[in-house]
Motif scaffolding. Structure first.
Motif, PDB file in Angstrom:
ATOM      1  N   PHE A 105     -30.190  18.184 -18.633  1.00 19.72           N
ATOM      2  CA  PHE A 105     -29.210  18.453 -17.140  1.00 19.72           C
ATOM      3  C   PHE A 105     -29.530  17.019 -16.057  1.00 19.72           C
ATOM      4  N   ALA A 106     -29.452  16.104 -16.740  1.00 21.38           N
ATOM      5  CA  ALA A 106     -29.503  15.031 -15.828  1.00 21.38           C
ATOM      6  C   ALA A 106     -27.680  14.209 -15.295  1.00 21.38           C
ATOM      7  N   GLY A 158     -22.266  17.723 -12.024  1.00 22.53           N
ATOM      8  CA  GLY A 158     -21.499  18.990 -12.902  1.00 22.53           C
ATOM      9  C   GLY A 158     -22.001  19.446 -13.958  1.00 22.53           C
ATOM     10  N   TYR A 159     -21.829  20.369 -14.417  1.00 23.81           N
ATOM     11  CA  TYR A 159     -22.765  20.831 -15.457  1.00 23.81           C
ATOM     12  C   TYR A 159     -21.751  19.613 -16.634  1.00 23.81           C
ATOM     13  N   GLU A 160     -20.647  19.422 -16.803  1.00 27.00           N
ATOM     14  CA  GLU A 160     -19.728  19.274 -17.413  1.00 27.00           C
ATOM     15  C   GLU A 160     -20.404  17.754 -17.736  1.00 27.00           C
ATOM     16  N   ALA A 161     -21.137  17.048 -16.750  1.00 26.15           N
ATOM     17  CA  ALA A 161     -21.447  15.716 -17.025  1.00 26.15           C
ATOM     18  C   ALA A 161     -22.666  15.300 -17.282  1.00 26.15           C
ATOM     19  N   THR A 162     -22.967  16.399 -18.206  1.00 29.43           N
ATOM     20  CA  THR A 162     -24.614  16.301 -18.436  1.00 29.43           C
ATOM     21  C   THR A 162     -24.751  16.093 -19.720  1.00 29.43           C
ATOM     22  N   ALA A 179     -23.015  16.217 -25.142  1.00 32.79           N
ATOM     23  CA  ALA A 179     -23.675  16.502 -26.713  1.00 32.79           C
ATOM     24  C   ALA A 179     -23.052  17.654 -27.232  1.00 32.79           C
ATOM     25  N   TYR A 180     -22.418  18.815 -26.964  1.00 33.10           N
ATOM     26  CA  TYR A 180     -21.384  20.444 -27.609  1.00 33.10           C
ATOM     27  C   TYR A 180     -20.520  19.101 -27.814  1.00 33.10           C
ATOM     28  N   SER A 211     -20.346  29.821 -14.149  1.00 37.03           N
ATOM     29  CA  SER A 211     -20.342  28.203 -13.623  1.00 37.03           C
ATOM     30  C   SER A 211     -21.529  28.295 -14.105  1.00 37.03           C
ATOM     31  N   VAL A 212     -21.847  27.672 -15.351  1.00 38.83           N
ATOM     32  CA  VAL A 212     -23.156  26.695 -15.777  1.00 38.83           C
ATOM     33  C   VAL A 212     -23.664  25.919 -14.157  1.00 38.83           C
TER      34      VAL A 212
END
Length: 373
Positions: A102-103, A108-112, A117-118, A231-232
């Motif tokens: 989750f870095a 936002g989650y999209e940047a983690t 990786a997904y 919202s993740v």
């Protein structure tokens, strides 16, 4: 999982996984011949690489200077360098931590790394790239190796259940209390590593060292973001708020997959073995639950896990059958009647004494103990 220098020679293939292990081996043995060095930054160990015997050594994803790499290759070592541009390290020697996956959550989650990786997984499976397929396989094997090292002496109880269980519900709190009870009994809690029942069990294990009021407080914080949809980002931030307020949680294991990319990992498992191949992940999760599995109400995935676990118990292919506890009689006899089929399979087999159906989640720890006697 990183190991100490004293453990370096314990690995069957003489693996070196940390810089400390590298230094200890070079100092004590004066040779790297036939060692496997995995994902270690050797940029500042050029002198050692140039002067030490590396015959038939293998260097997997190790950073090093060009002159060192040239010497290793000339001396007969196999060097597989880091792969640039990947959002993950296929050769990593340890499991993930929540803060790694989750870095950059503040963007936002999209940047983690987890989300990136997904995205990479989706792109490369769509175009059928054989190199990407190899990288996924190497990564997943590295996960399995690290998981084996972590759990070598652990008594592991799996908690399986659906991702739809919402924070703030009594079902979620019950699953958390189960995880806490198992951890306090000395078990390592292992889950599928995702949201819902899985997160609740990992949260409970995390809460084990604290007084009982901590878990109530954590559930209250989490209830503000009851689900990872829509919202993740908000869902994950609530989890890290709990971790910040109560930073000294107990360890547990989460084993999620990028195959279900809509389903993020939870932040309460201290060690996360995330896989690309769901079949490898499913089998590996259940195979490592050597002290039994508790099955909470779930849907197709949980039904699959029940019978994935029942099959080796039926054939005793992994030795003596391990306990299986199904929770919620109405769910498993009426809504999704897995229990009658499981009972039929178990009849006149040794696994018959290792299965149980209980009405309430609070009964599960005692049922596990009874089945283990």
């Amino acid at each position: 999982m990183q190991t100490s220098p004293a453990h370096a020679a314990h690995h069957g293939d003489r693996e070196i996984e940390t810089l400390e292990e590298f230094d200890a081996v070079v100092s004590a043995r004066g040779t790297l011949a036939r060692y496997r060095v995995q994902s270690v930054d050797l940029t500042d160990r050029t002198r050692e690489l140039l002067t030490t015997d590396t015959t038939q050594a293998v260097f997997l994803g190790c950073r090093m200077r060009a002159e060192a790499e040239a010497k290793l290759r000339a001396a007969g070592a196999l060097v597989l360098p880091p792969v640039p541009g990947l959002p993950f390290d296929p050769y990593r020697s340890r499991l993930y931590r929540p803060d790694e996956l989750f870095a950059s959550l503040e963007k936002g989650y999209e940047a983690t790394p987890d989300a990136l990786a997904y995205d990479w997984f989706r792109r490369t499976t769509a175009d059928g790239d054989i190199f990407a397929s190899m990288l996924r396989a190497v990564h997943d094997d590295s996960m399995s190796d690290a998981l084996d090292e972590l759990l070598r002496t652990a008594r592991v109880v799996g908690v399986m259940g659906g991702h739809a269980m919402a924070r703030g519900t009594e079902q979620y709190r019950g699953a958390a209390r189960l995880g806490r009870a198992l951890a306090r009994d000395g078990f390592t809690v292992a889950t599928g590593g995702g949201p819902g029942a899985m997160e609740a069990a990992n949260l409970g294990a995390y809460a084990a060292p604290y007084d009982d009021g901590m878990l109530d407080g954590a559930c209250e914080v989490l209830a503000a973001a009851p689900s990872f949809a829509p919202s993740v980002t908000d869902w994950a931030r609530a989890a890290f708020e709990v971790r910040t307020r109560w930073p000294k949680g107990n360890h547990s294991v989460g084993i999620p997959t990028w195959f279900y990319g809509h389903e993020p990992p939870n932040a309460f498992a201290s060690h996360i073995a995330k896989y690309f191949a769901n079949s490898t992940r499913e089998d590996g999760l259940l195979a490592r639950c050597n002290a039994g599995v508790v099955f909470l109400p779930g849907a197709a995935g949980t039904v699959q896990e029940i019978f994935d676990n029942a099959t080796p118990n039926y054939y005793e292919s992994r030795g003596e059958p391990t306990p299986m506890v199904l929770v919620d009689r109405a769910h498993w006899t009426e809504k999704l009647p897995a229990w009658p089929l499981l009972r039929s399979l178990a009849r006149e087999r040794s696994m018959d004494a290792r299965i149980a159906l209980v009405d309430r989640i609070e009964e599960a720890p005692e049922a596990l103990k009874r089945l283990s006697d």
